[in-house]
Every structure is written in structure tokens, then in C-alpha cells.
Design a protein around this motif. Structure first.
Motif, PDB file in Angstrom:
ATOM      1  N   GLY A  97       0.787  -1.241   0.000  1.00  0.00           N
ATOM      2  CA  GLY A  97       0.000   0.000   0.000  1.00  0.00           C
ATOM      3  C   GLY A  97       0.816   1.286   0.000  1.00  0.00           C
ATOM      4  O   GLY A  97       0.242   2.372  -0.014  1.00  0.00           O
ATOM      5  N   THR A  98       2.136   1.193  -0.048  1.00  0.00           N
ATOM      6  CA  THR A  98       2.923   2.427   0.027  1.00  0.00           C
ATOM      7  C   THR A  98       2.851   3.232  -1.268  1.00  0.00           C
ATOM      8  O   THR A  98       2.934   4.453  -1.246  1.00  0.00           O
ATOM      9  CB  THR A  98       4.407   2.120   0.328  1.00  0.00           C
ATOM     10  N   LEU A  99       2.705   2.530  -2.404  1.00  0.00           N
ATOM     11  CA  LEU A  99       2.732   3.206  -3.710  1.00  0.00           C
ATOM     12  C   LEU A  99       1.419   3.005  -4.465  1.00  0.00           C
ATOM     13  O   LEU A  99       1.317   3.371  -5.635  1.00  0.00           O
ATOM     14  CB  LEU A  99       3.877   2.618  -4.571  1.00  0.00           C
ATOM     15  N   THR A 100       0.440   2.447  -3.804  1.00  0.00           N
ATOM     16  CA  THR A 100      -0.739   1.922  -4.490  1.00  0.00           C
ATOM     17  C   THR A 100      -1.838   2.953  -4.720  1.00  0.00           C
ATOM     18  O   THR A 100      -2.571   2.869  -5.727  1.00  0.00           O
ATOM     19  CB  THR A 100      -1.312   0.733  -3.660  1.00  0.00           C
ATOM     20  N   ALA A 101      -1.960   3.919  -3.806  1.00  0.00           N
ATOM     21  CA  ALA A 101      -3.137   4.813  -3.836  1.00  0.00           C
ATOM     22  C   ALA A 101      -3.409   5.437  -5.211  1.00  0.00           C
ATOM     23  O   ALA A 101      -4.557   5.400  -5.681  1.00  0.00           O
ATOM     24  CB  ALA A 101      -2.995   5.902  -2.765  1.00  0.00           C
ATOM     25  N   PRO A 102      -2.396   5.973  -5.915  1.00  0.00           N
ATOM     26  CA  PRO A 102      -2.707   6.623  -7.194  1.00  0.00           C
ATOM     27  C   PRO A 102      -3.259   5.656  -8.246  1.00  0.00           C
ATOM     28  O   PRO A 102      -3.858   6.091  -9.227  1.00  0.00           O
ATOM     29  CB  PRO A 102      -1.346   7.178  -7.666  1.00  0.00           C
ATOM     30  N   HIS A 103      -3.043   4.362  -8.052  1.00  0.00           N
ATOM     31  CA  HIS A 103      -3.464   3.381  -9.062  1.00  0.00           C
ATOM     32  C   HIS A 103      -4.852   2.804  -8.786  1.00  0.00           C
ATOM     33  O   HIS A 103      -5.357   2.017  -9.581  1.00  0.00           O
ATOM     34  CB  HIS A 103      -2.444   2.239  -9.122  1.00  0.00           C
ATOM     35  N   VAL A 104      -5.443   3.195  -7.664  1.00  0.00           N
ATOM     36  CA  VAL A 104      -6.703   2.549  -7.274  1.00  0.00           C
ATOM     37  C   VAL A 104      -7.803   2.725  -8.337  1.00  0.00           C
ATOM     38  O   VAL A 104      -8.505   1.750  -8.661  1.00  0.00           O
ATOM     39  CB  VAL A 104      -7.149   3.027  -5.866  1.00  0.00           C
ATOM     40  N   PRO A 105      -7.971   3.913  -8.945  1.00  0.00           N
ATOM     41  CA  PRO A 105      -9.013   4.019  -9.973  1.00  0.00           C
ATOM     42  C   PRO A 105      -8.797   3.012 -11.119  1.00  0.00           C
ATOM     43  O   PRO A 105      -9.765   2.414 -11.615  1.00  0.00           O
ATOM     44  CB  PRO A 105      -8.881   5.467 -10.474  1.00  0.00           C
TER      45      PRO A 105
END
Ligand code: SAM
Length: 328
Positions: A97-105
Motif C-alpha cells: 500500500g505504500t505506492l498503491t493509492a494513485p493506481h486505485v481508480p
């Protein structure tokens, strides 16, 4: 694919890389491990070819793990190609989850799920002590983004005496408002060094007893077929709880999974030391049919359970490898 114990095998867990940007003490020594040279990793093309061969053999569920999948360049374009393969019913993802947030969409658009988010504590300082990196806020943003996008989320928490046992009840309390599944996992010796814990461990029985002491109304839910977790619910809570006896190994009788390490080693059990190397076979020019035959041969000789697989490890050596080289 049916193995020599009558178990259907339809699930592969593919580790994208052995590299990770965290150094969770239960997974890797502080200095890291000898990460594989890039040329030794399966390329994305090789992984895609492998998945297509496996789908041809009946695999319909894939989980991408690592290492941390998002630290490998071009992971999202790979995921895009994978999502287009016909015959895959589910693509899951395990991430820190450290780099994941921008890819969620994009994860949402591609229908990825469930997303397993590793989070061993709700306290930033303790997070740092466990992972040796100050990344709690990024992981929390990922959880928020996943919730906002209505994704199916499981939170993986490895339960460790003296480290995070006080988080057990706080994590369980998260299910009150969040529709997530909290998964308490027994610590295993896959830490790059060998067995850490000695006399006292949080095994699945102890975890259930502890939860029940705070939530006497804890209710057992039916476990889906092939599940590695014992499922529970706290009445009135939106989420639920899974307890994974990863060290005790109570779930092997219905195991439906294969693992492929970043270097292409096929494992028919988490605890085995690898059956054969798919990368070497591919790079020696094997056809898809030859690959399929080798996989079927491995499936026809699976260990009955994780204890047998461990006993049969190469040269009788105990488990010491880091989970980042396998995928968990
Ligand atoms: N980087 C991703 C992540 O953190 O989720 C995927 C790889 S990580 C190796 C996959 C899972 O294995 C994580 O949930 C992690 O907590 C778990 N894990 C790693 N070492 C473990 C150990 N020694 N015992 C139990 N679980 C472990």
C-alpha cells in the motif's frame, strides 16, 4: 488440473519481483537480502505466457504479489494485459500500500480484487518499528482510496508476540465501520534468517480466544471452499474477520494453489523448496505444450500438506528464505 490427492488446482500466485520498499522484520533482515539480478526475473512477457498456459490447464484465479508489485516498473501495463486474458475469473493483488493509492481508480476499472493490503498495526510509530520505514500515512491513503472506490479489501496482519498483539482488538474494531475483512495471520519462519519465535506464539486458536474475550458474541461464519481462513463476524459490524493458520497449516486438504517466484520457480506448496524452474525451461526453448506437461507432472506429485512439503525440502534444509522471494 487435479493433483495426486484429488484436489483441483485452479489458482496461481505470481510474485512480480523480489524487491520491496519495506523491511518488515518478520520477512527480511534490516539490510535486505541478495535481490535477484533483473535478467534472472521472469519478464512480463514470460509471465503473461505462463498465465496463458496455466489458464489453458484450468487456472481461473491469479494473485499478483511479490516483493512489492508496484516497485517493479510497468506493473500497471502488465496488469492491463493480464486483465484482458479470457478465462481468468479473478485477479487479486497483495500490496503493502505504500505506492498503491494513485493506481486505485485503474485497479477498479480493471476489476482487480480482492486487494489484500498488508498492515500490521494502526500506530505509525509501531508501523515504523515493524517495517523499518516511515510509510504509514501512504498505506492509510491507499486504504481510504480502496474504500472510496468500493473495492473488496482484506487487511493482512501478521500477529507477533511483543510487537503488535495489542493491535488485534483495534484491528477487529475497524470492521465496525469499514466493510473490510481483517485477516490475522500466524507468523511463519520465512524471514531470510530462520525461526524467530521460541516458546510462545500467536496461533489461530489463541487469536480466536483473544477475540472472543473482547467480543463474546463473535460468530463463526461458513468458510468458502478452498479458503485458508477461518471466518468470523462480530454482530453489527460491517466487515468480518479471517484467521489464517499459516504456520499450523490446517487448510492443506483443500489447497488449490500454485506459486511462481519472481525467478520462475514453480512451487506446489509454500513450504516446499521449489519443483522446477519455468524460466529456465522457457529460455531453453520449451513449447507451450512442454511447459504444460511439466506443470501437470509437478501437480501430479504434490505433497499432501505443508508439513510433508517441509520435510521433503531440498537437502532437508529448514525454511529460511525471505517471503519477499516467494510472495506469501
Ligand atoms: N509486498 C506485498 C505486501 O506487503 O503485501 C506482497 C508481498 S508480502 C511477502 C505478502 C504477505 O506475506 C504480506 O501480507 C506479509 O505480511 C506476509 N508475510 C511476509 N513474511 C511473513 C512471515 N514470516 N509470516 C507470515 N506472513 C508473512
Amino acid at each position: 488440473m487435479i493433483d495426486n490427492h484429488g484436489r483441483t488446482v485452479n489458482y496461481v500466485r505470481l510474485a512480480i519481483t523480489d524487491r520491496c520498499n519495506l523491511r518488515c522484520f518478520y520477512c527480511m533482515p534490516e539490510a535486505g537480502i541478495a535481490f535477484a539480478e533483473r535478467s534472472l526475473l521472469l519478464t512480463y512477457e514470460e509471465m503473461e505466457r505462463l498465465v496463458r498456459v496455466l489458464v489453458g490447464l484450468g487456472v481461473d484465479k491469479v494473485r499478483l504479489t511479490g516483493g512489492e508489485p508496484f516497485v517493479r516498473r510497468d506493473f500497471m501495463p502488465f496488469l492491463e494485459r493480464l486483465a484482458a486474458i479470457e478465462g481468468i475469473r479473478k485477479i487479486g493483488l497483495t500490496t503493502n500500500g505504500t505506492l498503491t493509492a494513485p493506481h486505485v481508480p485503474d485497479l477498479k476499472r480493471l476489476g482487480i480484487g480482492p486487494v489484500n493490503l498488508s498492515l500490521d498495526t494502526l500506530h505509525p510509530r509501531r508501523f515504523f518499528e515493524i517495517t523499518r520505514r516511515d510509510e504509514f500515512t501512504h498505506v492509510w491513503s491507499t486504504l481510504e482510496a480502496l474504500m472510496e472506490h468500493g473495492m473488496e479489501v482484506k487487511i493482512n496482519m501478521v500477529v507477533m508476540q511483543g510487537r503488535n498483539e495489542t493491535d488485534i482488538l483495534e484491528m477487529a474494531a475497524l470492521t465496525r465501520h469499514l466493510p473490510v475483512s481483517i485477516r490475522f495471520i500466524e507468523e511463519m519462519p520465512f524471514n531470510g534468517e530462520g525461526q524467530h519465535y521460541t516458546a510462545w506464539r500467536w496461533d489461530f486458536v489463541r487469536i480466536v480466544e483473544h477475540l472472543r474475550s473482547a467480543y463474546p458474541q463473535l460468530t463463526k461464519l461458513p468458510d468458502p471452499p478452498n479458503s485458508t481462513a477461518y471466518h468470523y463476524a462480530i454482530p453489527g459490524h460491517r466487515g468480518n474477520i479471517g484467521i489464517i493458520a499459516a504456520y499450523t497449516r490446517t487448510f492443506c486438504g483443500t489447497c488449490n494453489r500454485l506459486r511462481v517466484t519472481p525467478q520462475g520457480l514453480l512451487k506446489t506448496c509454500l513450504y516446499d523448496s521449489g519443483i522446477f524452474n519455468i524460466r529456465d525451461l522457457m529460455r531453453a526453448g520449451a513449447s507451450d505444450a512442454e511447459l504444460a506437461d511439466s506443470i501437470l507432472e509437478a501437480v501430479a506429485h504434490r505433497a499432501k500438506d505443508g508439513h510433508e512439503a517441509e520435510a521433503n525440502r531440498f537437502a532437508g534444509l529448514p525454511v529460511t528464505e525471505s517471503m519477499t522471494t516467494i510472495g506469501g
